[in-house]
Enzyme design. Structure first.
Site, PDB file in Angstrom:
ATOM      1  N   CYS A 101      -6.636   4.117   4.299  1.00  0.00           N
ATOM      2  CA  CYS A 101      -7.025   5.471   4.243  1.00  0.00           C
ATOM      3  C   CYS A 101      -8.302   5.281   3.236  1.00  0.00           C
ATOM      4  O   CYS A 101      -9.277   5.028   3.708  1.00  0.00           O
ATOM      5  CB  CYS A 101      -5.809   6.188   3.791  1.00  0.00           C
ATOM      6  SG  CYS A 101      -6.413   8.263   4.417  1.00  0.00           S
ATOM      7  N   HIS A 188      -1.598   4.931   7.174  1.00  0.00           N
ATOM      8  CA  HIS A 188      -0.654   4.902   5.948  1.00  0.00           C
ATOM      9  C   HIS A 188       0.644   3.834   6.190  1.00  0.00           C
ATOM     10  O   HIS A 188       1.683   4.480   6.244  1.00  0.00           O
ATOM     11  CB  HIS A 188      -0.303   5.883   5.198  1.00  0.00           C
ATOM     12  CG  HIS A 188      -1.339   6.847   4.157  1.00  0.00           C
ATOM     13  ND1 HIS A 188      -1.626   6.441   3.119  1.00  0.00           N
ATOM     14  CD2 HIS A 188      -2.334   7.702   4.555  1.00  0.00           C
ATOM     15  CE1 HIS A 188      -2.783   7.013   2.406  1.00  0.00           C
ATOM     16  NE2 HIS A 188      -3.073   7.849   3.596  1.00  0.00           N
ATOM     17  N   GLU A 190       2.200   1.877   4.466  1.00  0.00           N
ATOM     18  CA  GLU A 190       3.071   1.634   3.346  1.00  0.00           C
ATOM     19  C   GLU A 190       4.187   2.766   3.074  1.00  0.00           C
ATOM     20  O   GLU A 190       4.832   2.473   2.449  1.00  0.00           O
ATOM     21  CB  GLU A 190       1.841   1.843   2.136  1.00  0.00           C
ATOM     22  CG  GLU A 190       1.644   2.913   1.498  1.00  0.00           C
ATOM     23  CD  GLU A 190       0.422   3.581   2.273  1.00  0.00           C
ATOM     24  OE1 GLU A 190      -0.005   4.689   1.881  1.00  0.00           O
ATOM     25  OE2 GLU A 190      -0.015   2.923   3.499  1.00  0.00           O
TER      26      GLU A 190
END
Length: 248
Positions: A101, A188, A190
């Site tokens: 990002c 994202h 994660e």
């Protein structure tokens, strides 16, 4: 997890992967556990807390730069400027670099691309599908459309010389690879339960839920429950490919 740079897992061997956060140490999400599963330790620095970028770059096993509400164009913010100046040294050293990002936008800007808000005010906050492009199976470990977490209103143009690897309607540039060791992903991957709870658990709720294109809290929680395992399965495969890039 130690937000002051201590090893996050003492068991794996090999050079540590540096995780650079811009808000809280929680933002590393699932990545430390996935790295540990690959036999790689990791440690965190919090750039927004003025923790210094290491000078001994060659001693690192990789660098992941995470997201945040800042802009890659925030030259007036000392730690953003410092990271923009530091990233070319990471690339020159041949150390695997992954931008997520905001991190991907800084990587892209370092490579000469531009970063700007969507012209129509579109904002991605929630889970949305990304579509692999030619080469994505080999360069991104992605061979089918995948629903992944997003939270951003700005995006990068494609750096000259980079290979675009994934897209979606609205924000066309979702992932790229530059050379052997540098990647950027606009999304994202994660995000785990802890990250999602921090994003959605505020009182009052985060203001960007009202932005054009954002999903409601209820929709995001349902989509996270449905998609996060597949997202993390892909992320584990990708991290193995990313770390191997420096060895090719």
């Amino acid at each position: 997890m130690n937000g002051r740079g201590a090893p996050m897992n003492p068991d794996p061997a090999g050079p540590p992967v540096l995780l650079v956060t811009h808000v809280t140490a929680i933002d590393v999400g699932a990545i430390p556990d996935l790295l540990a599963g690959l036999g790689r330790p990791s440690r965190v620095i919090r750039a927004n807390k003025s923790e210094p970028f290491p000078g001994d770059i060659e001693s690192l096993g990789g660098v992941v730069s995470f997201g945040g509400p800042q802009s890659a164009n925030d030259d007036h913010v000392d730690y953003i400027r410092a990271e923009l100046d530091w990233m070319p040294r990471v690339m020159a050293a041949g150390v695997p670099l992954l931008g997520i990002c905001l991190g991907s936008q800084m990587v892209a800007r370092t490579l000469g691309a531009t970063v700007a808000p969507d012209a129509d005010g579109l904002y991605e906050f929630g889970y949305y599908p990304v579509e692999p492009l030619e080469g994505a199976a080999d360069d991104l470990a992605l061979d089918a459309t995948l629903d992944v977490a997003h939270r951003h209103g700005e995006a990068f143009t494609m750096p000259a010389g980079a290979r675009r690897l994934a897209r979606r309607d609205g924000f066309e540039n979702q992932a790229f690879r530059y050379g052997a060791t540098t990647w950027g992903v606009q999304f994202h991957p994660e995000v785990n339960d802890a990250v999602l709870a921090r994003w959605l658990g505020g009182d009052p709720p985060p203001e960007d839920l009202a932005r054009t294109g954002a999903q409601t809290i209820e929709v995001q929680r349902a989509k996270h429950a449905r998609h996060h395992r597949a997202m993390h399965d892909w992320l584990g495969r990708f991290l193995a490919l990313w770390l191997a890039g420096a060895e090719r």
